[in-house]
Motif scaffolding. Structure first.
Motif, short mmCIF file in Angstrom:
data_model
loop_
_atom_site.label_atom_id
_atom_site.label_comp_id
_atom_site.label_asym_id
_atom_site.label_seq_id
_atom_site.Cartn_x
_atom_site.Cartn_y
_atom_site.Cartn_z
N GLU A 1 0.83 -1.21 0.00
CA GLU A 1 0.00 0.00 0.00
C GLU A 1 0.87 1.26 0.00
N MET A 2 1.92 1.27 0.83
CA MET A 2 2.80 2.44 0.89
C MET A 2 3.51 2.66 -0.44
N ASN A 3 3.93 1.58 -1.10
CA ASN A 3 4.62 1.72 -2.38
C ASN A 3 3.66 2.08 -3.51
N GLY A 4 2.37 1.88 -3.31
CA GLY A 4 1.39 2.18 -4.34
C GLY A 4 0.92 3.62 -4.34
N LYS A 5 1.40 4.42 -3.40
CA LYS A 5 0.95 5.82 -3.29
C LYS A 5 1.46 6.70 -4.42
N GLY A 6 2.55 6.33 -5.05
CA GLY A 6 3.09 7.15 -6.12
C GLY A 6 4.04 8.22 -5.62
N PRO A 7 4.68 8.92 -6.55
CA PRO A 7 5.65 9.96 -6.20
C PRO A 7 5.01 11.13 -5.45
N LEU A 8 5.82 11.76 -4.61
CA LEU A 8 5.35 12.87 -3.76
C LEU A 8 6.00 14.18 -4.18
N GLU A 9 5.21 15.24 -4.13
CA GLU A 9 5.76 16.57 -4.40
C GLU A 9 6.52 17.04 -3.16
N VAL A 10 7.70 17.60 -3.37
CA VAL A 10 8.54 18.10 -2.28
C VAL A 10 8.92 19.54 -2.60
N LYS A 11 8.82 20.39 -1.56
CA LYS A 11 9.24 21.78 -1.71
C LYS A 11 10.24 22.11 -0.60
N PHE A 12 11.32 22.74 -0.99
CA PHE A 12 12.33 23.19 -0.03
C PHE A 12 12.13 24.68 0.19
N GLU A 13 12.03 25.07 1.46
CA GLU A 13 11.78 26.47 1.82
C GLU A 13 12.78 26.85 2.90
N GLY A 14 13.83 27.55 2.53
CA GLY A 14 14.87 27.90 3.50
C GLY A 14 15.49 26.63 4.06
N GLU A 15 15.44 26.47 5.36
CA GLU A 15 15.97 25.26 6.00
C GLU A 15 14.89 24.19 6.19
N GLY A 16 13.70 24.43 5.66
CA GLY A 16 12.59 23.49 5.82
C GLY A 16 12.28 22.74 4.54
N MET A 17 11.46 21.72 4.70
CA MET A 17 11.03 20.91 3.58
C MET A 17 9.56 20.56 3.80
N SER A 18 8.77 20.65 2.75
CA SER A 18 7.37 20.23 2.80
C SER A 18 7.18 19.06 1.86
N ILE A 19 6.46 18.05 2.34
CA ILE A 19 6.09 16.91 1.50
C ILE A 19 4.58 16.97 1.33
N ILE A 20 4.15 17.05 0.08
CA ILE A 20 2.73 17.13 -0.21
C ILE A 20 2.25 15.73 -0.56
N ASP A 21 1.37 15.24 0.28
CA ASP A 21 0.85 13.88 0.19
C ASP A 21 -0.65 14.02 -0.10
N PRO A 22 -1.29 13.02 -0.71
CA PRO A 22 -2.74 13.14 -0.95
C PRO A 22 -3.55 13.46 0.31
N SER A 23 -3.02 13.08 1.49
CA SER A 23 -3.75 13.33 2.73
C SER A 23 -3.43 14.70 3.33
N GLY A 24 -2.48 15.44 2.76
CA GLY A 24 -2.13 16.76 3.27
C GLY A 24 -0.67 17.07 3.14
N THR A 25 -0.26 18.20 3.71
CA THR A 25 1.13 18.64 3.65
C THR A 25 1.79 18.45 5.00
N MET A 26 2.98 17.87 5.00
CA MET A 26 3.76 17.71 6.22
C MET A 26 5.00 18.57 6.09
N LYS A 27 5.28 19.35 7.14
CA LYS A 27 6.46 20.22 7.15
C LYS A 27 7.53 19.61 8.05
N PHE A 28 8.76 19.64 7.56
CA PHE A 28 9.90 19.10 8.28
C PHE A 28 10.99 20.15 8.42
N LYS A 29 11.79 20.02 9.43
CA LYS A 29 12.98 20.85 9.60
C LYS A 29 14.17 19.93 9.78
#
Length: 149
Positions: free
Chosen positions: A119-147
């Protein structure tokens, strides 16, 4: 003369390796805020330069009971610069549960492990955005922000 030539070759090789630009995703990232999954209370991801990754996601923990999923696999960028994660293994850890409950949940998770990975491998590629020292991963269920962690 051979020693001098080998020394020069080693210095040149190190210079080339040192000049290569590292991928911005390489390193450890920790969840900065809330997960797209409201049950997740802590999450970290480590992307290695060799194309491997590991993640750790914890559910619960507020009442000293928790389940942590430690995942491993390979990562790459697709042609559209989206992040592809190929999960290969998941290990579950349980804390604060009585032995009967822990055993029951472990059995269910282990028997469903292959389906979870599929199931996890079937989700497909994820959009990633780098913002300064942060990173956002856009998933079908929402956006997760990481530092950086």
């Amino acid at each position: 003369m051979k020693k001098f030539s080998l020394g020069c070759f080693a210095i040149a090789a190190l210079a080339v390796v040192g000049c290569q630009k590292s991928d911005p995703i390489v390193g450890k990232w920790v969840l900065d805020g809330k997960s797209a999954n409201p049950m997740i209370t802590a999450q970290s991801m480590t992307f290695n330069a060799d194309g491997t990754f590991s993640t750790s996601s914890t559910i619960g923990g507020t009442d000293n009971r928790s389940m942590t999923s430690n995942d491993k696999g390979k990562w790459s960028w697709d042609a559209d610069k989206k992040l592809k994660l190929n999960y290969e293994d998941i290990v579950f850890e349980f804390k604060g549960l009585d032995e009967k409950t822990k055993s029951m949940i472990e059995t269910q998770m282990k028997s469903g492990k292959a389906a979870i990975i599929k199931e996890m491998n079937g989700k497909g590629p994820l959009e990633v955005k780098f913002e300064g020292e942060g990173m956002s991963i856009i998933d079908p269920s929402g956006t997760m922000k990481f530092k950086r962690g």
